[in-house]
Enzyme design. Structure first.
Site, short mmCIF file in Angstrom:
data_model
loop_
_atom_site.label_atom_id
_atom_site.label_comp_id
_atom_site.label_asym_id
_atom_site.label_seq_id
_atom_site.Cartn_x
_atom_site.Cartn_y
_atom_site.Cartn_z
N ASN A 85 -3.74 5.95 -1.20
CA ASN A 85 -3.27 6.22 0.33
C ASN A 85 -2.77 7.31 0.62
OD1 ASN A 85 -4.03 4.15 1.58
ND2 ASN A 85 -2.81 2.76 0.28
N GLU A 90 -3.43 0.81 -8.90
CA GLU A 90 -2.34 0.99 -9.08
C GLU A 90 -0.81 -0.02 -9.81
OE1 GLU A 90 -1.73 5.34 -6.17
OE2 GLU A 90 -1.72 3.46 -5.29
N HIS A 125 -0.52 -2.31 -7.27
CA HIS A 125 -1.82 -1.71 -6.41
C HIS A 125 -3.85 -2.14 -6.51
CE1 HIS A 125 -2.28 0.54 -3.04
NE2 HIS A 125 -3.05 -0.47 -2.20
N SER A 177 0.83 -1.32 0.04
CA SER A 177 0.46 0.07 -0.07
C SER A 177 1.11 1.22 0.02
CB SER A 177 -0.96 0.12 1.15
OG SER A 177 -1.90 -0.93 1.05
P1 NAI Z 1 -4.15 -9.53 6.05
O1 NAI Z 1 -3.51 -9.00 7.94
O2 NAI Z 1 -5.66 -9.82 5.71
O3 NAI Z 1 -3.03 -10.89 5.51
C1 NAI Z 1 -1.85 -10.84 5.12
C2 NAI Z 1 -1.27 -12.55 4.86
O4 NAI Z 1 -0.24 -13.06 4.69
C3 NAI Z 1 -2.16 -13.62 6.33
O5 NAI Z 1 -2.93 -14.40 5.35
C4 NAI Z 1 -0.58 -13.74 6.74
O6 NAI Z 1 -0.46 -15.45 7.69
C5 NAI Z 1 0.08 -13.58 5.45
N1 NAI Z 1 1.41 -13.92 5.66
C6 NAI Z 1 2.46 -13.35 6.99
N2 NAI Z 1 3.43 -13.32 6.38
C7 NAI Z 1 3.49 -14.28 5.54
C8 NAI Z 1 4.48 -14.86 4.69
N3 NAI Z 1 6.18 -14.29 5.03
N4 NAI Z 1 4.61 -15.49 3.47
C9 NAI Z 1 3.21 -16.07 3.44
N5 NAI Z 1 1.91 -15.60 4.17
C10 NAI Z 1 2.49 -14.38 4.49
O7 NAI Z 1 -3.79 -8.30 5.12
P2 NAI Z 1 -3.81 -8.05 4.08
O8 NAI Z 1 -5.72 -6.61 4.45
O9 NAI Z 1 -4.90 -8.32 2.74
O10 NAI Z 1 -2.96 -6.96 3.30
C11 NAI Z 1 -1.43 -7.50 2.57
C12 NAI Z 1 -1.03 -6.27 1.47
O11 NAI Z 1 -1.89 -5.61 0.45
C13 NAI Z 1 -0.60 -5.75 3.04
O12 NAI Z 1 0.82 -4.98 2.27
C14 NAI Z 1 -1.49 -4.23 2.36
O13 NAI Z 1 -0.79 -2.92 2.39
C15 NAI Z 1 -1.63 -4.49 0.90
N6 NAI Z 1 -3.51 -4.03 0.87
C16 NAI Z 1 -4.24 -3.69 1.65
C17 NAI Z 1 -5.53 -3.20 1.49
C18 NAI Z 1 -6.95 -3.61 2.68
O14 NAI Z 1 -8.03 -2.73 2.06
N7 NAI Z 1 -5.93 -3.77 3.41
C19 NAI Z 1 -5.82 -2.50 0.31
C20 NAI Z 1 -4.06 -2.49 -0.35
C21 NAI Z 1 -3.13 -2.78 -0.21
#
Ligand code: NAI
Length: 283
Positions: free
Chosen positions: A190, A152, A140, A119
């Protein structure tokens, strides 16, 4: 370049959505996380979403089955060896992302594109830990991925035109609208959105209005589909804080200072919808 096989790393809310739309577009897609239980839970969740789409007549039962058959559960990064693209969607933390990209650089074939759904983190810095910075790029997506049209695309300093064009074309194939953005902290989405969310949290912190009333102002007064505090809960307050920290440090400007109340909620584990409690409580 045409993408036939992909891996999405991180079966959270974003990774699950990205894997879903890739499989729906006919791409064989590994969904990877640290263990298979997380992955299988996410695939069950995707199945429920697709069943709702079938019930609404948006897709057919065959399309649902085809999409699910193209989603391959994975707990080994080595599965990425024959992929054309890997999209990383793990926690918003530079050390963890960098170490994942280093491993991927070793595992993946030389032509494979390594994309990050970060993000806010600098793509140039993520790319620099690999031996293929020309093939590293930011892709993104917005939340919820199957619904939101925007992607993005962020080019790092060394990202090649060929990589950019392949990711732009893939975004269109996934039925999204790509926008090219320079590699600055928070990009455009963001840099604008999180400032509004952080300011809404400051309003709450200073007792200016209640959670519901702050959200009502933006929904009824500005026609936003969701108030900023509810949106923060949906994004995840840990992610909101991580993005604010990246911008605060990256621009070295106090206007990006995360609200102390946000820090406190994250420390309490009140991470929003995914934790059952944030500014609102969830079943
Ligand atoms: P989330 O907390 O829902 O999911 C993250 C997942 O990654 C978890 O299932 C976790 O077990 C897994 N994980 C962590 N370390 C790992 C590794 N080393 N290998 C494999 N899996 C691993 O987080 P979310 O919201 O899906 O965000 C993920 C990424 O997307 C972040 O970089 C965030 O900034 C970005 N993002 C989030 C948005 C949102 O609205 N939440 C929107 C756009 C981008």
């Amino acid at each position: 370049m045409s993408v036939k096989k992909a891996m999405v790393i991180g079966a959270g809310q974003m990774g699950g959505g990205i894997a879903q739309i890739m499989a729906a577009a006919g791409i064989e897609t590994y969904l990877n996380d640290i263990n298979l239980e997380i992955v299988n839970n996410r695939i069950q969740f995707i199945e429920k979403l697709l069943s709702k789409d079938v019930a609404k007549g948006k897709i057919t039962e065959e399309q649902k089955d085809k999409t699910l058959s193209l989603l391959l559960p994975s707990e080994n990064l080595e599965d990425a060896a024959d992929c054309d693209i890997v999209v990383e969607a793990i926690v918003e933390n530079m050390d963890i992302k960098s170490s994942t990209f280093q491993k991927l650089d070793f595992i993946c074939k030389p032509s494979c594109i390594l994309a990050s759904n970060t993000s806010s983190l600098p793509i140039t810095e993520i790319a620099a830990v690999t031996g293929r910075p020309d093939r590293v790029i930011g892709m993104h997506f917005m939340n919820p991925v199957p619904v939101m049209k925007l992607v993005e695309i962020i080019r790092g300093l060394a990202t090649s035109d060929e990589t950019y064009e392949a990711v732009r074309d893939l975004s269109v194939e996934l039925n999204k609208t790509p926008v090219e953005v320079r590699d600055v902290p928070g990009f455009v989405s963001n840099r604008v959105l999180q400032m509004m969310i952080n300011e809404a949290i400051y309003c709450l912190y200073e007792g200016v209005a209640s959670v519901e009333d702050i959200d009502a102002v933006m929904k009824l007064g500005m026609n936003h589909p969701m108030g900023p505090l509810q949106l923060a809960d949906f994004i995840g307050l840990d992610t909101v804080l991580a993005i604010m920290e990246v911008m605060y440090e990256g621009y070295a400007d106090c206007k990006y200072r995360p609200c102390p109340l946000l820090r406190q909620y994250v420390k309490a584990g009140w991470l929003g919808k995914k934790a059952g409690r944030g500014f609102y409580t969830y079943e």
